[in-house]
Design a protein around this motif. Structure first.
Motif, PDB file in Angstrom:
ATOM      1  N   MET A   1     -87.139 105.865  20.659  1.00  0.00           N
ATOM      2  CA  MET A   1     -87.875 107.131  20.672  1.00  0.00           C
ATOM      3  C   MET A   1     -87.316 108.084  21.725  1.00  0.00           C
ATOM      4  N   LEU A   2     -86.840 107.509  22.850  1.00  0.00           N
ATOM      5  CA  LEU A   2     -86.275 108.361  23.888  1.00  0.00           C
ATOM      6  C   LEU A   2     -84.960 109.002  23.433  1.00  0.00           C
ATOM      7  N   ARG A   3     -84.191 108.263  22.629  1.00  0.00           N
ATOM      8  CA  ARG A   3     -82.967 108.868  22.079  1.00  0.00           C
ATOM      9  C   ARG A   3     -83.308 110.088  21.235  1.00  0.00           C
ATOM     10  N   LEU A   4     -84.370 109.972  20.434  1.00  0.00           N
ATOM     11  CA  LEU A   4     -84.791 111.085  19.580  1.00  0.00           C
ATOM     12  C   LEU A   4     -85.358 112.238  20.400  1.00  0.00           C
ATOM     13  N   ALA A   5     -86.038 111.897  21.498  1.00  0.00           N
ATOM     14  CA  ALA A   5     -86.744 112.920  22.275  1.00  0.00           C
ATOM     15  C   ALA A   5     -85.848 113.631  23.288  1.00  0.00           C
ATOM     16  N   ALA A   6     -84.685 113.057  23.587  1.00  0.00           N
ATOM     17  CA  ALA A   6     -83.866 113.523  24.723  1.00  0.00           C
ATOM     18  C   ALA A   6     -83.598 115.018  24.709  1.00  0.00           C
ATOM     19  N   THR A   7     -83.312 115.574  23.556  1.00  0.00           N
ATOM     20  CA  THR A   7     -82.978 117.010  23.490  1.00  0.00           C
ATOM     21  C   THR A   7     -84.185 117.867  23.118  1.00  0.00           C
ATOM     22  N   ARG A   8     -85.368 117.238  23.017  1.00  0.00           N
ATOM     23  CA  ARG A   8     -86.555 117.979  22.589  1.00  0.00           C
ATOM     24  C   ARG A   8     -87.561 118.199  23.710  1.00  0.00           C
ATOM     25  N   ILE A   9     -87.437 117.443  24.791  1.00  0.00           N
ATOM     26  CA  ILE A   9     -88.388 117.598  25.888  1.00  0.00           C
ATOM     27  C   ILE A   9     -88.032 118.849  26.678  1.00  0.00           C
ATOM     28  N   PRO A  10     -88.942 119.796  26.824  1.00  0.00           N
ATOM     29  CA  PRO A  10     -88.631 121.035  27.546  1.00  0.00           C
ATOM     30  C   PRO A  10     -88.188 120.761  28.983  1.00  0.00           C
ATOM     31  N   ALA A  11     -87.246 121.544  29.449  1.00  0.00           N
ATOM     32  CA  ALA A  11     -86.722 121.369  30.808  1.00  0.00           C
ATOM     33  C   ALA A  11     -87.831 121.481  31.844  1.00  0.00           C
ATOM     34  N   GLY A  12     -88.783 122.395  31.605  1.00  0.00           N
ATOM     35  CA  GLY A  12     -89.891 122.562  32.549  1.00  0.00           C
ATOM     36  C   GLY A  12     -90.760 121.322  32.653  1.00  0.00           C
ATOM     37  N   VAL A  13     -90.949 120.630  31.540  1.00  0.00           N
ATOM     38  CA  VAL A  13     -91.750 119.411  31.540  1.00  0.00           C
ATOM     39  C   VAL A  13     -91.043 118.318  32.344  1.00  0.00           C
ATOM     40  N   LEU A  14     -89.754 118.151  32.126  1.00  0.00           N
ATOM     41  CA  LEU A  14     -89.000 117.128  32.855  1.00  0.00           C
ATOM     42  C   LEU A  14     -88.952 117.437  34.352  1.00  0.00           C
ATOM     43  N   LEU A  15     -88.801 118.703  34.691  1.00  0.00           N
ATOM     44  CA  LEU A  15     -88.780 119.080  36.105  1.00  0.00           C
ATOM     45  C   LEU A  15     -90.115 118.755  36.761  1.00  0.00           C
ATOM     46  N   HIS A  16     -91.206 119.047  36.057  1.00  0.00           N
ATOM     47  CA  HIS A  16     -92.545 118.753  36.577  1.00  0.00           C
ATOM     48  C   HIS A  16     -92.718 117.245  36.774  1.00  0.00           C
ATOM     49  N   MET A  17     -92.254 116.455  35.809  1.00  0.00           N
ATOM     50  CA  MET A  17     -92.368 115.001  35.923  1.00  0.00           C
ATOM     51  C   MET A  17     -91.562 114.477  37.107  1.00  0.00           C
ATOM     52  N   ARG A  18     -90.339 114.965  37.251  1.00  0.00           N
ATOM     53  CA  ARG A  18     -89.475 114.443  38.314  1.00  0.00           C
ATOM     54  C   ARG A  18     -89.982 114.868  39.691  1.00  0.00           C
ATOM     55  N   ASN A  19     -90.545 116.070  39.780  1.00  0.00           N
ATOM     56  CA  ASN A  19     -91.127 116.499  41.050  1.00  0.00           C
ATOM     57  C   ASN A  19     -92.318 115.617  41.421  1.00  0.00           C
ATOM     58  N   GLY A  20     -93.134 115.299  40.414  1.00  0.00           N
ATOM     59  CA  GLY A  20     -94.264 114.410  40.665  1.00  0.00           C
ATOM     60  C   GLY A  20     -93.810 113.025  41.109  1.00  0.00           C
ATOM     61  N   LEU A  21     -92.732 112.545  40.499  1.00  0.00           N
ATOM     62  CA  LEU A  21     -92.175 111.249  40.882  1.00  0.00           C
ATOM     63  C   LEU A  21     -91.678 111.276  42.325  1.00  0.00           C
ATOM     64  N   ARG A  22     -90.990 112.337  42.689  1.00  0.00           N
ATOM     65  CA  ARG A  22     -90.458 112.428  44.054  1.00  0.00           C
ATOM     66  C   ARG A  22     -91.580 112.561  45.078  1.00  0.00           C
TER      67      ARG A  22
END
Length: 358
Positions: free
Chosen positions: A181-202
Protein backbone atom coordinates in the motif's frame (compact mmCIF):
# COMPACT_ATOMS: atom_id res chain seq x y z
CA UNK A 1 -18.26 39.42 16.95
CA UNK A 2 -21.10 37.07 16.12
CA UNK A 3 -20.32 33.37 16.25
CA UNK A 4 -19.85 31.82 12.85
CA UNK A 5 -22.49 29.47 11.57
CA UNK A 6 -21.73 25.75 11.37
CA UNK A 7 -21.50 25.70 7.58
CA UNK A 8 -18.99 28.58 7.65
CA UNK A 9 -16.77 26.71 10.12
CA UNK A 10 -16.96 23.53 8.03
CA UNK A 11 -16.23 25.44 4.82
CA UNK A 12 -13.18 27.13 6.37
CA UNK A 13 -11.81 23.83 7.70
CA UNK A 14 -12.20 22.18 4.28
CA UNK A 15 -10.74 25.25 2.57
CA UNK A 16 -7.62 25.14 4.78
CA UNK A 17 -7.24 21.38 4.26
CA UNK A 18 -7.31 21.90 0.50
CA UNK A 19 -4.77 24.74 0.69
CA UNK A 20 -2.33 22.75 2.83
CA UNK A 21 -2.62 19.61 0.71
CA UNK A 22 -4.35 17.45 3.31
CA UNK A 23 -7.16 17.10 0.78
CA UNK A 24 -5.44 16.64 -2.56
CA UNK A 25 -6.87 17.30 -6.03
CA UNK A 26 -9.25 14.56 -7.08
CA UNK A 27 -10.31 13.59 -3.56
CA UNK A 28 -14.06 12.91 -3.52
CA UNK A 29 -15.99 14.72 -0.77
CA UNK A 30 -19.30 13.17 0.27
CA UNK A 31 -21.85 14.88 2.48
CA UNK A 32 -22.28 11.85 4.72
CA UNK A 33 -18.59 11.29 5.37
CA UNK A 34 -17.92 14.95 6.13
CA UNK A 35 -20.98 15.17 8.39
CA UNK A 36 -19.68 12.20 10.39
CA UNK A 37 -16.25 13.81 10.83
CA UNK A 38 -17.72 17.12 12.01
CA UNK A 39 -20.52 15.55 14.05
CA UNK A 40 -23.10 17.59 12.18
CA UNK A 41 -26.16 17.01 10.05
CA UNK A 42 -25.86 17.04 6.27
CA UNK A 43 -27.49 20.44 5.82
CA UNK A 44 -24.52 22.60 6.95
CA UNK A 45 -22.16 20.30 5.01
CA UNK A 46 -24.21 20.83 1.86
CA UNK A 47 -24.08 24.61 2.42
CA UNK A 48 -20.31 24.48 2.98
CA UNK A 49 -19.76 22.53 -0.24
CA UNK A 50 -21.91 25.05 -2.12
CA UNK A 51 -19.59 27.81 -0.87
CA UNK A 52 -16.54 25.92 -2.06
CA UNK A 53 -18.20 25.29 -5.44
CA UNK A 54 -18.74 29.04 -5.82
CA UNK A 55 -15.03 29.57 -5.05
CA UNK A 56 -13.97 26.87 -7.56
CA UNK A 57 -12.15 25.04 -4.76
CA UNK A 58 -14.18 21.93 -5.62
CA UNK A 59 -16.14 20.88 -8.66
CA UNK A 60 -18.92 18.52 -9.63
CA UNK A 61 -18.33 15.33 -11.60
CA UNK A 62 -20.29 12.35 -12.88
CA UNK A 63 -20.79 10.72 -9.52
CA UNK A 64 -21.95 11.40 -5.97
CA UNK A 65 -20.40 14.31 -4.11
CA UNK A 66 -17.80 16.76 -5.38
CA UNK A 67 -14.08 16.50 -6.11
CA UNK A 68 -11.28 18.72 -4.86
CA UNK A 69 -9.91 20.93 -7.63
CA UNK A 70 -11.15 21.66 -11.13
CA UNK A 71 -11.94 18.04 -12.04
CA UNK A 72 -8.85 17.53 -14.20
CA UNK A 73 -7.53 14.84 -11.83
CA UNK A 74 -9.21 11.43 -11.75
CA UNK A 75 -11.62 11.13 -8.80
CA UNK A 76 -10.24 9.22 -5.81
CA UNK A 77 -12.71 7.77 -3.34
CA UNK A 78 -11.38 7.05 0.13
CA UNK A 79 -12.62 7.20 3.67
CA UNK A 80 -11.67 10.56 5.13
CA UNK A 81 -9.69 10.55 8.35
CA UNK A 82 -9.73 13.30 11.03
CA UNK A 83 -6.11 14.01 10.04
CA UNK A 84 -7.46 15.13 6.65
CA UNK A 85 -9.37 17.96 8.32
CA UNK A 86 -7.51 19.11 11.43
CA UNK A 87 -8.86 20.58 14.65
CA UNK A 88 -12.05 22.64 14.91
CA UNK A 89 -11.84 24.62 18.15
CA UNK A 90 -14.52 27.06 16.99
CA UNK A 91 -17.11 24.30 16.56
CA UNK A 92 -16.82 21.41 19.00
CA UNK A 93 -17.96 18.29 17.29
CA UNK A 94 -21.15 16.70 18.45
CA UNK A 95 -20.42 13.78 20.76
CA UNK A 96 -22.38 10.72 19.72
CA UNK A 97 -23.67 8.39 22.42
CA UNK A 98 -21.34 5.56 21.41
CA UNK A 99 -18.30 7.87 21.66
CA UNK A 100 -18.89 8.51 25.36
CA UNK A 101 -17.99 4.92 26.27
CA UNK A 102 -16.03 3.64 23.27
CA UNK A 103 -12.51 4.11 24.67
CA UNK A 104 -13.43 2.53 28.00
CA UNK A 105 -14.96 -0.54 26.32
CA UNK A 106 -12.10 -0.86 23.85
CA UNK A 107 -9.64 -0.69 26.74
CA UNK A 108 -11.33 -3.53 28.61
CA UNK A 109 -11.89 -5.77 25.60
CA UNK A 110 -8.39 -5.54 24.15
CA UNK A 111 -6.97 -6.39 27.58
CA UNK A 112 -9.35 -9.32 27.84
CA UNK A 113 -8.33 -10.58 24.40
CA UNK A 114 -4.69 -10.80 25.55
CA UNK A 115 -5.79 -13.46 28.05
CA UNK A 116 -7.93 -15.50 25.66
CA UNK A 117 -11.49 -15.86 24.41
CA UNK A 118 -14.13 -14.23 26.62
CA UNK A 119 -17.89 -14.01 26.23
CA UNK A 120 -19.10 -10.38 26.09
CA UNK A 121 -22.64 -9.68 27.27
CA UNK A 122 -24.22 -6.82 25.34
CA UNK A 123 -27.07 -6.33 27.83
CA UNK A 124 -24.72 -6.18 30.83
CA UNK A 125 -22.46 -3.76 28.95
CA UNK A 126 -25.36 -1.37 28.39
CA UNK A 127 -26.43 -1.66 32.03
CA UNK A 128 -22.89 -1.13 33.32
CA UNK A 129 -22.37 2.12 31.38
CA UNK A 130 -25.94 3.36 31.71
CA UNK A 131 -26.55 3.43 27.95
CA UNK A 132 -29.19 1.98 25.67
CA UNK A 133 -28.66 -1.46 24.22
CA UNK A 134 -28.65 0.01 20.69
CA UNK A 135 -25.75 2.25 21.67
CA UNK A 136 -23.94 -0.68 23.26
CA UNK A 137 -24.43 -2.72 20.11
CA UNK A 138 -23.04 0.13 18.01
CA UNK A 139 -19.90 0.23 20.19
CA UNK A 140 -19.34 -3.51 19.83
CA UNK A 141 -19.84 -3.45 16.05
CA UNK A 142 -17.22 -0.70 15.75
CA UNK A 143 -14.77 -2.65 17.90
CA UNK A 144 -15.48 -5.76 15.83
CA UNK A 145 -14.12 -3.94 12.77
CA UNK A 146 -10.70 -3.69 14.43
CA UNK A 147 -10.39 -7.46 14.92
CA UNK A 148 -10.82 -7.48 18.71
CA UNK A 149 -14.31 -9.00 18.68
CA UNK A 150 -16.26 -11.51 16.63
CA UNK A 151 -19.41 -13.62 17.04
CA UNK A 152 -19.65 -17.35 17.53
CA UNK A 153 -22.14 -19.54 15.67
CA UNK A 154 -24.81 -18.76 18.29
CA UNK A 155 -24.34 -15.01 17.62
CA UNK A 156 -22.70 -14.42 21.02
CA UNK A 157 -20.07 -11.70 21.17
CA UNK A 158 -16.62 -13.09 22.02
CA UNK A 159 -13.13 -11.63 22.14
CA UNK A 160 -10.70 -12.98 19.55
CA UNK A 161 -7.67 -14.26 21.51
CA UNK A 162 -4.60 -12.11 20.93
CA UNK A 163 -2.20 -14.97 21.58
CA UNK A 164 1.31 -15.42 20.17
CA UNK A 165 0.14 -17.28 17.07
CA UNK A 166 -2.45 -14.66 16.19
CA UNK A 167 0.10 -11.87 16.61
CA UNK A 168 2.38 -13.70 14.17
CA UNK A 169 -0.52 -14.21 11.75
CA UNK A 170 -1.53 -10.55 11.92
CA UNK A 171 2.02 -9.37 11.34
CA UNK A 172 2.29 -11.74 8.38
CA UNK A 173 -0.79 -10.02 6.94
CA UNK A 174 0.58 -6.56 7.70
CA UNK A 175 3.91 -7.42 6.08
CA UNK A 176 2.03 -8.36 2.90
CA UNK A 177 -0.34 -5.40 2.82
CA UNK A 178 1.32 -2.31 4.31
CA UNK A 179 4.48 -2.19 2.14
CA UNK A 180 2.38 -2.80 -0.99
CA UNK A 181 0.00 0.00 0.00
CA UNK A 182 2.91 2.34 0.70
CA UNK A 183 4.25 1.76 -2.81
CA UNK A 184 0.87 2.85 -4.18
CA UNK A 185 0.61 5.81 -1.81
CA UNK A 186 4.17 7.15 -2.20
CA UNK A 187 3.36 9.70 -4.91
CA UNK A 188 -0.13 10.49 -3.62
CA UNK A 189 0.53 11.69 -0.08
CA UNK A 190 0.61 15.52 -0.10
CA UNK A 191 3.97 17.04 0.77
CA UNK A 192 2.33 19.12 3.51
CA UNK A 193 0.97 16.00 5.19
CA UNK A 194 4.36 14.27 5.19
CA UNK A 195 6.07 17.39 6.52
CA UNK A 196 3.53 17.61 9.35
CA UNK A 197 4.07 13.93 10.20
CA UNK A 198 7.85 14.20 10.19
CA UNK A 199 7.80 17.35 12.32
CA UNK A 200 5.60 15.56 14.83
CA UNK A 201 8.01 12.63 14.84
CA UNK A 202 10.99 14.90 15.45
CA UNK A 203 9.15 16.64 18.31
CA UNK A 204 8.61 13.23 19.92
CA UNK A 205 12.25 12.26 19.38
CA UNK A 206 13.37 15.38 21.27
CA UNK A 207 11.50 14.34 24.45
CA UNK A 208 11.82 10.54 24.15
CA UNK A 209 11.69 8.45 26.35
CA UNK A 210 9.42 10.93 28.16
CA UNK A 211 6.98 11.19 25.24
CA UNK A 212 3.36 10.71 26.29
CA UNK A 213 1.18 7.78 25.23
CA UNK A 214 -1.05 10.06 23.13
CA UNK A 215 1.97 11.48 21.30
CA UNK A 216 3.32 8.00 20.56
CA UNK A 217 -0.09 6.76 19.44
CA UNK A 218 -0.28 9.65 16.95
CA UNK A 219 3.03 8.51 15.41
CA UNK A 220 1.60 5.02 14.94
CA UNK A 221 -1.62 6.40 13.49
CA UNK A 222 0.26 8.60 11.01
CA UNK A 223 2.47 5.82 9.64
CA UNK A 224 0.19 2.80 9.82
CA UNK A 225 -3.28 4.31 9.26
CA UNK A 226 -3.02 7.67 7.47
CA UNK A 227 -0.21 6.82 5.01
CA UNK A 228 -1.79 3.56 3.72
CA UNK A 229 -5.13 5.38 3.31
CA UNK A 230 -3.62 7.22 0.31
CA UNK A 231 -3.10 3.97 -1.60
CA UNK A 232 -6.44 4.44 -3.36
CA UNK A 233 -7.50 0.81 -2.86
CA UNK A 234 -10.45 0.52 -0.46
CA UNK A 235 -10.35 -3.28 -0.49
CA UNK A 236 -6.75 -3.36 0.74
CA UNK A 237 -7.60 -0.72 3.34
CA UNK A 238 -10.56 -2.76 4.62
CA UNK A 239 -8.37 -5.85 4.92
CA UNK A 240 -5.71 -3.89 6.80
CA UNK A 241 -8.30 -2.59 9.27
CA UNK A 242 -8.65 -6.13 10.59
CA UNK A 243 -5.07 -5.94 11.90
CA UNK A 244 -5.58 -2.70 13.81
CA UNK A 245 -6.00 -4.58 17.09
CA UNK A 246 -2.18 -4.72 17.20
CA UNK A 247 -1.88 -0.93 17.32
CA UNK A 248 -4.79 -0.73 19.76
CA UNK A 249 -3.17 -3.25 22.10
CA UNK A 250 -0.02 -1.12 22.25
CA UNK A 251 -2.07 1.94 23.14
CA UNK A 252 -3.87 0.28 26.04
CA UNK A 253 -1.12 -1.77 27.67
CA UNK A 254 1.85 0.55 27.10
CA UNK A 255 1.94 1.85 30.67
CA UNK A 256 2.11 -1.72 32.03
CA UNK A 257 5.19 -2.64 29.99
CA UNK A 258 7.69 -0.66 32.07
CA UNK A 259 9.72 2.40 31.16
CA UNK A 260 10.44 3.05 27.51
CA UNK A 261 13.93 1.76 26.63
CA UNK A 262 16.35 4.57 25.82
CA UNK A 263 17.71 2.65 22.84
CA UNK A 264 14.44 1.66 21.17
CA UNK A 265 15.00 2.34 17.44
CA UNK A 266 11.36 2.53 16.34
CA UNK A 267 11.40 6.31 15.87
CA UNK A 268 14.44 6.13 13.59
CA UNK A 269 12.66 3.38 11.65
CA UNK A 270 9.60 5.63 11.28
CA UNK A 271 11.84 8.47 10.13
CA UNK A 272 13.44 6.34 7.40
CA UNK A 273 10.00 5.48 6.02
CA UNK A 274 8.81 9.09 6.03
CA UNK A 275 12.07 10.34 4.49
CA UNK A 276 11.68 7.87 1.60
CA UNK A 277 8.06 8.97 1.12
CA UNK A 278 9.13 12.62 1.00
CA UNK A 279 11.50 11.67 -1.83
CA UNK A 280 8.67 9.86 -3.62
CA UNK A 281 10.61 6.57 -3.41
CA UNK A 282 7.93 3.96 -2.87
CA UNK A 283 10.32 1.01 -3.03
CA UNK A 284 12.63 2.42 -0.37
CA UNK A 285 9.67 3.33 1.84
CA UNK A 286 8.18 -0.17 1.47
CA UNK A 287 11.52 -1.81 2.35
CA UNK A 288 12.03 0.42 5.40
CA UNK A 289 8.49 -0.32 6.57
CA UNK A 290 8.99 -4.06 6.16
CA UNK A 291 12.13 -3.93 8.32
CA UNK A 292 10.21 -1.91 10.93
CA UNK A 293 7.31 -4.39 11.03
CA UNK A 294 9.61 -7.38 11.44
CA UNK A 295 11.43 -5.69 14.32
CA UNK A 296 8.14 -4.62 15.92
CA UNK A 297 6.72 -8.15 15.84
CA UNK A 298 9.40 -9.45 18.23
CA UNK A 299 8.90 -6.54 20.63
CA UNK A 300 5.12 -6.83 20.63
CA UNK A 301 5.27 -10.56 21.39
CA UNK A 302 7.65 -9.88 24.29
CA UNK A 303 5.46 -7.06 25.63
CA UNK A 304 2.26 -9.14 25.53
CA UNK A 305 3.94 -12.04 27.31
CA UNK A 306 5.08 -9.69 30.06
CA UNK A 307 1.58 -8.28 30.34
CA UNK A 308 0.08 -11.76 30.83
CA UNK A 309 2.68 -12.54 33.50
CA UNK A 310 2.18 -9.35 35.52
CA UNK A 311 -1.50 -8.45 35.06
CA UNK A 312 -4.91 -10.02 35.63
CA UNK A 313 -7.81 -10.17 33.13
CA UNK A 314 -10.32 -7.31 33.47
CA UNK A 315 -13.15 -7.90 35.94
CA UNK A 316 -15.88 -5.91 34.19
CA UNK A 317 -19.35 -7.39 34.76
CA UNK A 318 -20.04 -7.67 31.03
CA UNK A 319 -16.93 -9.78 30.36
CA UNK A 320 -17.14 -13.46 31.20
CA UNK A 321 -14.32 -15.81 32.22
CA UNK A 322 -12.03 -17.22 29.58
CA UNK A 323 -13.71 -19.90 27.52
CA UNK A 324 -10.89 -22.27 28.46
CA UNK A 325 -12.76 -22.46 31.77
CA UNK A 326 -16.00 -23.34 29.98
CA UNK A 327 -15.37 -26.55 28.05
CA UNK A 328 -18.75 -26.66 26.38
CA UNK A 329 -18.42 -23.11 25.07
CA UNK A 330 -14.86 -23.69 23.98
CA UNK A 331 -16.01 -26.73 22.05
CA UNK A 332 -18.76 -24.68 20.43
CA UNK A 333 -16.24 -22.02 19.45
CA UNK A 334 -13.77 -24.45 17.92
CA UNK A 335 -16.47 -26.27 15.98
CA UNK A 336 -18.35 -23.31 14.59
CA UNK A 337 -17.03 -19.98 15.82
CA UNK A 338 -13.81 -18.09 15.26
CA UNK A 339 -11.34 -19.88 13.02
CA UNK A 340 -7.90 -18.27 12.81
CA UNK A 341 -7.51 -19.65 9.31
CA UNK A 342 -10.36 -17.39 8.23
CA UNK A 343 -8.47 -14.27 9.33
CA UNK A 344 -7.29 -13.36 5.85
CA UNK A 345 -10.34 -14.72 4.03
CA UNK A 346 -12.74 -12.52 5.99
CA UNK A 347 -10.48 -9.54 6.59
CA UNK A 348 -12.29 -7.27 4.19
CA UNK A 349 -15.77 -8.20 5.34
CA UNK A 350 -15.96 -6.22 8.59
CA UNK A 351 -17.68 -2.85 8.64
CA UNK A 352 -14.93 -0.17 8.72
CA UNK A 353 -14.72 2.90 11.01
CA UNK A 354 -4.61 3.11 15.41
CA UNK A 355 9.37 -2.38 19.99
CA UNK A 356 7.08 -0.32 22.17
CA UNK A 357 5.28 0.62 19.09
CA UNK A 358 3.89 -1.55 16.28
Amino acid sequence: MAARRSYEVIAEALRQSIRTGRLSAGTVLLEGGIAELFGSSRTPVRQALDLLLDENAVSRFQGRGVVVGDGSVAPERRRLDPADIGQLPEAPAKVWAWQTVYQAVEHELVRASVFGCHRVNEVELARHYGIGRTVGHDVLVRIQATGILTKDRRAHWITVPLDDQRVRDLYALRELLEPAMLRLAATRIPAGVLLHMRNGLRDAMLVYPDAGAEQLDRLEHDLHVVCPSFAGNPELLAALTRTRCIIISSKHILHHAGALPAGDPFMREHDRVLAALQQGDGEAAAHALLVHLRNARTKVLRRLRRFRETQLPPSSPYIGPTMDDLPERAANLSSGGFDRRSEIRTAGGAESDPGRRS
